[in-house]
Design a protein around this motif. Structure first.
Motif, PDB file in Angstrom:
ATOM      1  N   ALA A 105      -5.462   8.903   1.688  1.00  0.00           N
ATOM      2  CA  ALA A 105      -4.578   9.250   1.062  1.00  0.00           C
ATOM      3  C   ALA A 105      -3.478   8.418   1.184  1.00  0.00           C
ATOM      4  N   ILE A 106      -2.503   8.186  -0.093  1.00  0.00           N
ATOM      5  CA  ILE A 106      -1.142   7.824   0.113  1.00  0.00           C
ATOM      6  C   ILE A 106      -0.034   8.669   0.485  1.00  0.00           C
ATOM      7  N   VAL A 107       0.498   8.788   1.623  1.00  0.00           N
ATOM      8  CA  VAL A 107       1.254   9.120   1.631  1.00  0.00           C
ATOM      9  C   VAL A 107       2.634   9.346   1.334  1.00  0.00           C
ATOM     10  N   ILE A 108       3.555  10.137   0.905  1.00  0.00           N
ATOM     11  CA  ILE A 108       5.282  10.167   0.499  1.00  0.00           C
ATOM     12  C   ILE A 108       5.618  11.033   1.427  1.00  0.00           C
ATOM     13  N   ASP A 109       6.861  10.456   2.162  1.00  0.00           N
ATOM     14  CA  ASP A 109       7.400  11.097   2.648  1.00  0.00           C
ATOM     15  C   ASP A 109       8.865  11.793   1.754  1.00  0.00           C
ATOM     16  N   SER A 110       8.782  12.991   1.524  1.00  0.00           N
ATOM     17  CA  SER A 110      10.380  13.268   0.568  1.00  0.00           C
ATOM     18  C   SER A 110      11.021  13.458   1.037  1.00  0.00           C
ATOM     19  N   THR A 111      11.572  13.425   2.073  1.00  0.00           N
ATOM     20  CA  THR A 111      12.682  13.598   3.482  1.00  0.00           C
ATOM     21  C   THR A 111      14.131  12.959   2.412  1.00  0.00           C
ATOM     22  N   ASN A 112      14.135  11.816   1.792  1.00  0.00           N
ATOM     23  CA  ASN A 112      15.184  10.961   1.625  1.00  0.00           C
ATOM     24  C   ASN A 112      15.268  10.682   0.008  1.00  0.00           C
ATOM     25  N   LEU A 113      13.733  11.831  -0.824  1.00  0.00           N
ATOM     26  CA  LEU A 113      13.687  12.074  -1.660  1.00  0.00           C
ATOM     27  C   LEU A 113      13.647  12.414  -2.977  1.00  0.00           C
ATOM     28  N   THR A 114      14.642  12.193  -3.765  1.00  0.00           N
ATOM     29  CA  THR A 114      14.508  13.295  -4.653  1.00  0.00           C
ATOM     30  C   THR A 114      12.886  13.543  -5.902  1.00  0.00           C
ATOM     31  N   GLU A 115      13.113  15.131  -6.640  1.00  0.00           N
ATOM     32  CA  GLU A 115      11.828  15.125  -6.875  1.00  0.00           C
ATOM     33  C   GLU A 115      11.172  14.130  -7.827  1.00  0.00           C
ATOM     34  N   ASP A 116      12.106  13.069  -8.527  1.00  0.00           N
ATOM     35  CA  ASP A 116      12.094  13.284  -9.801  1.00  0.00           C
ATOM     36  C   ASP A 116      11.610  11.816  -8.951  1.00  0.00           C
ATOM     37  N   GLU A 117      12.296  11.073  -7.701  1.00  0.00           N
ATOM     38  CA  GLU A 117      11.542  10.016  -7.430  1.00  0.00           C
ATOM     39  C   GLU A 117      10.506  10.134  -7.000  1.00  0.00           C
ATOM     40  N   VAL A 118       9.676  11.245  -5.855  1.00  0.00           N
ATOM     41  CA  VAL A 118       8.915  11.046  -5.918  1.00  0.00           C
ATOM     42  C   VAL A 118       7.589  11.560  -7.385  1.00  0.00           C
ATOM     43  N   LEU A 119       7.810  12.297  -7.962  1.00  0.00           N
ATOM     44  CA  LEU A 119       7.257  12.260  -8.944  1.00  0.00           C
ATOM     45  C   LEU A 119       7.056  11.544 -10.067  1.00  0.00           C
ATOM     46  N   ASN A 120       8.349   9.729  -9.776  1.00  0.00           N
ATOM     47  CA  ASN A 120       8.063   8.553 -10.126  1.00  0.00           C
ATOM     48  C   ASN A 120       6.681   7.586  -9.854  1.00  0.00           C
ATOM     49  N   ARG A 121       6.721   8.066  -8.782  1.00  0.00           N
ATOM     50  CA  ARG A 121       6.367   7.081  -7.874  1.00  0.00           C
ATOM     51  C   ARG A 121       4.586   7.585  -7.629  1.00  0.00           C
ATOM     52  N   ILE A 122       4.380   9.123  -7.904  1.00  0.00           N
ATOM     53  CA  ILE A 122       3.199   9.250  -8.334  1.00  0.00           C
ATOM     54  C   ILE A 122       2.350   9.536  -9.805  1.00  0.00           C
ATOM     55  N   GLU A 123       3.208   8.959 -10.529  1.00  0.00           N
ATOM     56  CA  GLU A 123       2.740   8.898 -11.984  1.00  0.00           C
ATOM     57  C   GLU A 123       2.649   7.420 -12.448  1.00  0.00           C
ATOM     58  N   GLN A 124       2.805   6.455 -11.402  1.00  0.00           N
ATOM     59  CA  GLN A 124       2.676   4.807 -10.998  1.00  0.00           C
ATOM     60  C   GLN A 124       1.410   4.957 -10.855  1.00  0.00           C
ATOM     61  N   LEU A 125       1.049   5.657  -9.946  1.00  0.00           N
ATOM     62  CA  LEU A 125      -0.171   5.264  -9.300  1.00  0.00           C
ATOM     63  C   LEU A 125      -0.852   6.258 -10.136  1.00  0.00           C
ATOM     64  N   VAL A 126      -0.476   7.718 -10.845  1.00  0.00           N
ATOM     65  CA  VAL A 126      -1.886   7.443 -11.658  1.00  0.00           C
ATOM     66  C   VAL A 126      -2.293   6.718 -12.861  1.00  0.00           C
ATOM     67  N   ALA A 127      -1.010   5.368 -13.848  1.00  0.00           N
ATOM     68  CA  ALA A 127      -1.610   4.835 -14.189  1.00  0.00           C
ATOM     69  C   ALA A 127      -1.603   4.516 -13.926  1.00  0.00           C
ATOM     70  N   GLN A 128      -1.742   3.256 -12.887  1.00  0.00           N
ATOM     71  CA  GLN A 128      -2.719   2.881 -11.950  1.00  0.00           C
ATOM     72  C   GLN A 128      -4.085   2.745 -11.823  1.00  0.00           C
ATOM     73  N   ARG A 129      -4.161   4.092 -11.571  1.00  0.00           N
ATOM     74  CA  ARG A 129      -5.603   5.099 -11.964  1.00  0.00           C
ATOM     75  C   ARG A 129      -6.471   4.745 -13.102  1.00  0.00           C
ATOM     76  N   ILE A 130      -5.583   4.938 -14.390  1.00  0.00           N
ATOM     77  CA  ILE A 130      -6.316   5.410 -15.394  1.00  0.00           C
ATOM     78  C   ILE A 130      -5.901   4.019 -15.782  1.00  0.00           C
ATOM     79  N   ALA A 131      -5.709   2.981 -15.964  1.00  0.00           N
ATOM     80  CA  ALA A 131      -5.434   1.706 -16.002  1.00  0.00           C
ATOM     81  C   ALA A 131      -5.357   0.189 -14.975  1.00  0.00           C
ATOM     82  N   PRO A 132      -6.520   0.374 -14.724  1.00  0.00           N
ATOM     83  CA  PRO A 132      -6.283  -0.755 -12.857  1.00  0.00           C
ATOM     84  C   PRO A 132      -6.277  -1.855 -13.959  1.00  0.00           C
ATOM     85  N   GLY A 133      -5.624  -2.721 -13.226  1.00  0.00           N
ATOM     86  CA  GLY A 133      -4.822  -3.974 -13.150  1.00  0.00           C
ATOM     87  C   GLY A 133      -3.387  -4.812 -14.078  1.00  0.00           C
ATOM     88  N   ARG A 134      -4.231  -2.977 -14.770  1.00  0.00           N
ATOM     89  CA  ARG A 134      -2.586  -3.419 -16.592  1.00  0.00           C
ATOM     90  C   ARG A 134      -0.970  -3.946 -16.328  1.00  0.00           C
TER      91      ARG A 134
END
Ligand code: DC
Length: 229
Positions: free
Chosen positions: A200-229
């Motif tokens: 699992a990828i651990v994300i500590d949201s203590t000092n992150l906004t909701e949008d920041e957490v969401l952006n990080r996860i969206e980047q990870l999703v994009a990598q899974r959908i199109a690896p290497g892009r």
């Protein structure tokens, strides 16, 4: 070859209460056009059934029978999941304090968990889901395409819960103590304790906004959908 952007992923989001799972899972699912399945709502629905039938939270066999004979369904709806117990919409009722406490107690039983895990697999197997809970990456979908473990400092998690429910003063202290106790129970139970899956990828949201957490996860999703892009 199939268009990789059409791949329907299984995304697991686990973590303790107050880390922001529900909001993030629901926003992410909406953005991706996926179904958001909130596994905790199923434990809560069974807990409500136990309350209504005056059944002991410690009687594993009776709880399993109740689960097998109940209909617990999660429905996708504008503004979040709706939860039905035997056809009745219990979405609001299951958020109340007595159900929250009972859900934490009934979820320690291995046979109850096995039943829940089987139902949750059926619901998510086709992909295109964001499933959140405590054991999604470890037990329900150990082969999920993306596993997030969303955590935050306990003091911050307590504060978020109290703010959400607009509780202050002495009741707030009691609620914070209950949250700590549920946390302890979730993390120390013998059956599927709350832990991050190894991959699992651990994300500590203590000092992150909701949008920041969401952006990080969206980047990870994009990598899974199109690896290497
Ligand atoms: O996420 P929640 O607070 O709605 O969950 C309610 C309870 O259910 C919580 O005390 C832990 C339990 N639970 C679980 O054991 N496994 C899950 N996958 C989801 C919830």
């Amino acid at each position: 070859m199939a268009d990789p952007s059409q791949r329907k992923l299984i995304i697991a989001i686990d973590g303790p209460a107050g880390a922001g799972k529900s909001t993030i899972a629901s926003r992410l699912a909406r953005k991706l056009g996926y179904v958001n399945l909130e596994s905790g709502a199923m434990y809560r629905a069974l807990a409500l059934s136990a309350i209504e039938w005056d059944s002991s939270f410690d009687d594993e066999a009776a709880l399993l029978k109740m689960a097998q004979e109940s209909s617990i369904t999660l429905e996708r709806a504008v503004g979040g999941n709706r939860v039905r117990l035997n056809g009745k919409d219990v979405s609001e009722r299951i958020r109340q304090r007595d159900v929250t406490e009972a859900a934490s107690r009934i979820s320690v039983h291995p046979k109850v968990r096995e039943w829940m895990v089987a139902r949750q697999r059926e619901m998510g197997i086709g992909g295109g889901v964001v499933m959140e809970g405590r054991d999604i990456g470890t037990k329900v979908f150990p082969d999920a395409d993306l596993k997030i473990f969303l955590d935050a400092d306990p003091v911050i998690r307590e504060q978020r819960r109290l703010d959400q429910q607009q509780v202050k003063g002495a009741p707030a202290q009691a609620m914070a103590a209950e949250l700590r106790e549920r946390d302890r129970r979730d993390r120390t139970r013998a059956a599927s304790p709350l832990v991050a899956a190894e991959d699992a990828i651990v994300i500590d949201s203590t000092n992150l906004t909701e949008d920041e957490v969401l952006n990080r996860i969206e980047q990870l999703v994009a990598q899974r959908i199109a690896p290497g892009r």
